[in-house]
Design an enzyme around this catalytic site. Structure first.
Site, PDB file in Angstrom:
ATOM      1  N   GLY A 116      -0.467   0.550  10.661  1.00 21.25           N
ATOM      2  CA  GLY A 116      -0.573   0.712   9.121  1.00 21.25           C
ATOM      3  C   GLY A 116       0.125  -0.232   8.390  1.00 21.25           C
ATOM      4  O   GLY A 116       0.721  -1.058   9.137  1.00 21.25           O
ATOM      5  N   GLN A 117      -0.283  -0.286   7.271  1.00 21.74           N
ATOM      6  CA  GLN A 117       0.337  -1.436   6.308  1.00 21.74           C
ATOM      7  C   GLN A 117       1.837  -1.525   6.529  1.00 21.74           C
ATOM      8  O   GLN A 117       2.360  -2.632   6.608  1.00 21.74           O
ATOM      9  CB  GLN A 117       0.004  -0.903   4.896  1.00 21.74           C
ATOM     10  CG  GLN A 117       0.627  -2.211   3.921  1.00 21.74           C
ATOM     11  CD  GLN A 117       0.624  -1.586   2.433  1.00 21.74           C
ATOM     12  OE1 GLN A 117       0.703  -0.424   2.109  1.00 21.74           O
ATOM     13  NE2 GLN A 117       0.775  -2.390   1.400  1.00 21.74           N
ATOM     14  N   TYR A 163      -2.819  14.678  -0.635  1.00 19.90           N
ATOM     15  CA  TYR A 163      -1.697  13.711  -0.182  1.00 19.90           C
ATOM     16  C   TYR A 163      -0.424  14.213  -0.660  1.00 19.90           C
ATOM     17  O   TYR A 163       0.400  14.124   0.127  1.00 19.90           O
ATOM     18  CB  TYR A 163      -2.068  12.288  -0.265  1.00 19.90           C
ATOM     19  CG  TYR A 163      -1.138  11.244  -0.103  1.00 19.90           C
ATOM     20  CD1 TYR A 163      -0.775  11.086   1.368  1.00 19.90           C
ATOM     21  CD2 TYR A 163      -0.685  10.585  -1.178  1.00 19.90           C
ATOM     22  CE1 TYR A 163       0.086  10.057   1.634  1.00 19.90           C
ATOM     23  CE2 TYR A 163       0.357   9.544  -0.874  1.00 19.90           C
ATOM     24  CZ  TYR A 163       0.782   9.262   0.543  1.00 19.90           C
ATOM     25  OH  TYR A 163       1.885   8.231   0.761  1.00 19.90           O
ATOM     26  N   ASP A 170      -0.153   4.174  18.025  1.00 18.00           N
ATOM     27  CA  ASP A 170      -1.263   4.553  17.097  1.00 18.00           C
ATOM     28  C   ASP A 170      -2.446   5.102  17.855  1.00 18.00           C
ATOM     29  O   ASP A 170      -2.325   5.273  18.785  1.00 18.00           O
ATOM     30  CB  ASP A 170      -1.644   3.417  15.984  1.00 18.00           C
ATOM     31  CG  ASP A 170      -1.924   3.736  14.718  1.00 18.00           C
ATOM     32  OD1 ASP A 170      -2.930   4.533  14.639  1.00 18.00           O
ATOM     33  OD2 ASP A 170      -1.470   3.261  14.002  1.00 18.00           O
ATOM     34  N   GLY A 206       1.959   5.538  14.010  1.00 18.68           N
ATOM     35  CA  GLY A 206       1.111   5.014  12.857  1.00 18.68           C
ATOM     36  C   GLY A 206       1.619   3.437  12.785  1.00 18.68           C
ATOM     37  O   GLY A 206       1.626   2.745  11.527  1.00 18.68           O
ATOM     38  N   LYS A 239       2.914  15.705   1.251  1.00 21.67           N
ATOM     39  CA  LYS A 239       4.208  15.197   0.991  1.00 21.67           C
ATOM     40  C   LYS A 239       5.426  16.083   0.366  1.00 21.67           C
ATOM     41  O   LYS A 239       6.494  15.822   1.123  1.00 21.67           O
ATOM     42  CB  LYS A 239       4.094  13.554   0.360  1.00 21.67           C
ATOM     43  CG  LYS A 239       3.407  12.496   1.017  1.00 21.67           C
ATOM     44  CD  LYS A 239       4.059  12.292   2.374  1.00 21.67           C
ATOM     45  CE  LYS A 239       3.141  10.985   2.934  1.00 21.67           C
ATOM     46  NZ  LYS A 239       3.880  10.874   4.256  1.00 21.67           N
ATOM     47  N   ASP A 291      -2.608  10.205  19.407  1.00 23.46           N
ATOM     48  CA  ASP A 291      -2.911  10.793  18.397  1.00 23.46           C
ATOM     49  C   ASP A 291      -1.905  12.027  18.251  1.00 23.46           C
ATOM     50  O   ASP A 291      -1.688  12.909  18.748  1.00 23.46           O
ATOM     51  CB  ASP A 291      -4.327  11.606  18.720  1.00 23.46           C
ATOM     52  CG  ASP A 291      -4.947  12.456  17.735  1.00 23.46           C
ATOM     53  OD1 ASP A 291      -4.339  12.515  16.743  1.00 23.46           O
ATOM     54  OD2 ASP A 291      -6.039  13.039  17.834  1.00 23.46           O
ATOM     55  N   ARG A 336      -5.109   3.802  18.357  1.00 23.52           N
ATOM     56  CA  ARG A 336      -5.642   2.883  19.472  1.00 23.52           C
ATOM     57  C   ARG A 336      -4.901   1.534  19.198  1.00 23.52           C
ATOM     58  O   ARG A 336      -4.309   1.199  17.883  1.00 23.52           O
ATOM     59  CB  ARG A 336      -7.107   2.541  19.241  1.00 23.52           C
ATOM     60  CG  ARG A 336      -7.657   2.034  18.015  1.00 23.52           C
ATOM     61  CD  ARG A 336      -9.196   2.178  17.842  1.00 23.52           C
ATOM     62  NE  ARG A 336      -9.731   3.464  17.678  1.00 23.52           N
ATOM     63  CZ  ARG A 336      -9.515   4.257  16.507  1.00 23.52           C
ATOM     64  NH1 ARG A 336      -9.122   3.798  15.275  1.00 23.52           N
ATOM     65  NH2 ARG A 336     -10.000   5.674  16.537  1.00 23.52           N
TER      66      ARG A 336
HETATM   67  C1  AKB Z   1      -0.927   5.368  -2.278  1.00 18.80           C
HETATM   68  O1  AKB Z   1      -1.133   4.933  -3.237  1.00 18.80           O
HETATM   69  O2  AKB Z   1      -1.500   6.504  -1.956  1.00 18.80           O
HETATM   70  C2  AKB Z   1       0.340   5.163  -1.588  1.00 18.80           C
HETATM   71  C3  AKB Z   1       1.555   5.749  -2.257  1.00 18.80           C
HETATM   72  C4  AKB Z   1       2.001   5.514  -3.372  1.00 18.80           C
HETATM   73  O3  AKB Z   1       2.152   6.585  -1.587  1.00 18.80           O
HETATM   74  N1  AKB Z   1       0.326   3.683  -1.411  1.00 18.80           N
END
Ligand code: AKB
Length: 324
Positions: free
Chosen positions: A12-13, A140, A35, A9, A144, A50, A37
């Protein structure tokens, strides 16, 4: 033993900035970025991975004799709600693949990022403690919270040295966030520098925990450098930077751009933010491995504005061209 790092990854940011810092620490040739690509004109070692494909992760680990993995690939809170089952699938499958490859190939240390998204209505809103009840309301967040428990399981069952941080919203000028609820806190600075009006998808008083990129990267490296016996939390560590609302950033920006305008148009992301903490208690990280943030809202704002101005000016002869 030589440290060889694989970052999954890396576009990413956080991944793009962390890869750079890890290269400064371990040497260019000892950090493999990966990543889905490569970015255009990517400089440095890059492998297409991937992470849902365990064999591909294995191949790269064996080829480079990787000793540490930073697994940063995930679908974030807001984007994840568009396709809940796919988000669960991708976030969990990629984590299991990393944990299994790490266990089977004797990886020394694994980094797994968690998030303030693990908290929900069952946790106190202010100074949320590390061991607060976890009842996340986004896929998400659920992935986590589950991931944290799996990280702890791999540590207890197999002795795999997995370490984790619950990141607040990360604010940086180097890269753009994608698909999070805290993304506004980066976008707002771009609009300020371009002297455009900002439309905010959260309410003016939606206070959330945030952290400056430099602090987030330093925290990650300090956690990974800490002696193994100091890591007492094997699920994930709360880390706090600062907490602010959109109205407070706007006020800070107006010290430099007095005409800056913001409109509040809250959407579904406000409901996500409503269930997240206002502020985080990071005593465990402070006590166990010496965590301490360095940036406050004033220094974040000054740095973001200066760096973004430089970036826009360099990318387009001058700011006027950048704006059009
Ligand atoms: C999000 O906003 O989903 C992320 C995080 C706080 O994990 N930046």
């Amino acid at each position: 033993m030589k440290t060889i790092v694989l970052v999954i990854g890396a576009n990413g940011q956080l991944g793009s900035v962390l890869t750079q810092s890890l290269r400064e620490k371990f040497g260019e040739s000892n950090v493999i970025a990966s990543d889905l690509r490569p970015k255009d004109n990517y400089k440095g070692i890059f492998e297409t991975i991937d992470a849902t494909d365990i064999n591909r992760i294995k191949e790269v680990v064996v080829q480079y004799q990787v000793t540490q993995i930073y697994h940063l690939a995930a679908i974030l809170s807001a984007k994840g709600e568009e396709t809940p089952l796919r988000t669960w699938d991708i976030n969990m499958k990629t984590l299991f693949n990393v944990l299994e490859v790490s266990r089977l190939h004797n990886i020394d240390k694994v980094f797994f990022p968690s998030s303030i998204a693990v908290f929900g209505e069952g946790a106190p809103l202010n100074d949320t403690p590390n061991n607060a009840y976890l009842d996340p309301a986004t896929v998400y967040g659920i992935s986590k919270a589950a991931g944290e428990n799996w990280a702890q399981y791999y540590f207890m069952r197999y002795g795999l040295d997995v370490r984790s941080i619950r990141y607040p919203g990360v604010i940086g000028y180097q890269s753009l966030p994608g698909g999070g609820t805290t993304d506004y806190a980066v976008d707002i600075y771009h609009k300020a520098v371009l002297e455009e009006k900002f439309s905010c998808f959260l309410k003016e008083d939606a206070t959330l925990p945030m952290i400056f990129m430099e602090d987030a990267i330093r925290a990650t490296i300090e956690l990974m450098d800490a002696p193994k016996e100091d890591i007492k939390v094997r699920t994930s560590y709360n880390i706090a930077g600062i907490s602010f609302s959109p109205a407070e950033v706007a006020q800070e920006i107006r010290k430099l751009y007095p005409d800056f305008q913001i409109a509040y148009e809250p959407d579904f992301r406000q409901e996500i933010a409503d269930r997240w903490p206002n502020s985080i208690d990071d005593t465990s990280a402070m006590n166990d491995w010496g965590w301490k943030p360095q940036f406050d809202l004033t220094s974040i704002t000054a740095t973001m504005i200066q760096k973004l101005k430089e970036k826009y000016t360099a990318g387009s002869k001058n700011l006027e061209t950048a704006k059009s």
